[in-house]
Design a protein around this motif. Structure first.
Motif, PDB file in Angstrom:
ATOM      1  N   TYR A  32       0.879  -1.178  -0.182  1.00 27.61           N
ATOM      2  CA  TYR A  32      -0.083   0.095  -0.022  1.00 27.61           C
ATOM      3  C   TYR A  32       0.801   1.162  -0.032  1.00 27.61           C
ATOM      4  O   TYR A  32       0.545   2.309  -0.606  1.00 27.61           O
ATOM      5  CB  TYR A  32      -0.993  -0.061   1.195  1.00 27.61           C
ATOM      6  N   TYR A  36       0.910   3.780  -3.093  1.00 28.08           N
ATOM      7  CA  TYR A  36       0.439   5.157  -2.672  1.00 28.08           C
ATOM      8  C   TYR A  36       1.698   6.181  -3.299  1.00 28.08           C
ATOM      9  O   TYR A  36       1.264   7.206  -4.011  1.00 28.08           O
ATOM     10  CB  TYR A  36       0.236   5.663  -1.230  1.00 28.08           C
ATOM     11  N   LYS A  40       0.914   9.051  -6.176  1.00 36.97           N
ATOM     12  CA  LYS A  40       1.245  10.428  -5.717  1.00 36.97           C
ATOM     13  C   LYS A  40       2.012  11.199  -6.624  1.00 36.97           C
ATOM     14  O   LYS A  40       1.920  12.360  -7.144  1.00 36.97           O
ATOM     15  CB  LYS A  40       1.795  10.528  -4.270  1.00 36.97           C
TER      16      LYS A  40
END
Length: 71
Positions: A32, A36, A40
């Motif tokens: 995760y 992320y 991003k």
């Protein structure tokens, strides 16, 4: 005389400890976090994993490298 018990070992990424030291690193073993980071910066998860392997897990260095990668 008290009995000494060995201390319990804590996991490397103890989710109950959310200090600044944890925020300065990207845990490559945590899917995760890699996802992320990739989202991003608008890069693929494979690109993010490659950066982590090449540079290490320092978030500031990875942020800079990801920005260069996008250009």
């Amino acid at each position: 005389m008290p009995i000494e018990r060995p201390r319990e070992k804590q996991m490397a990424d103890d989710k109950s400890k959310r200090g600044s030291a944890d925020r300065r690193r990207v845990a490559a073993g945590e899917g995760y976090e890699v996802s992320y980071f990739a989202k991003k910066h608008g890069i693929t998860k494979d690109q993010a994993e490659s950066l982590i392997k090449r540079i290490g897990n320092d978030r500031a260095k990875l942020d800079a490298a990801a920005e260069k990668l996008k250009k």
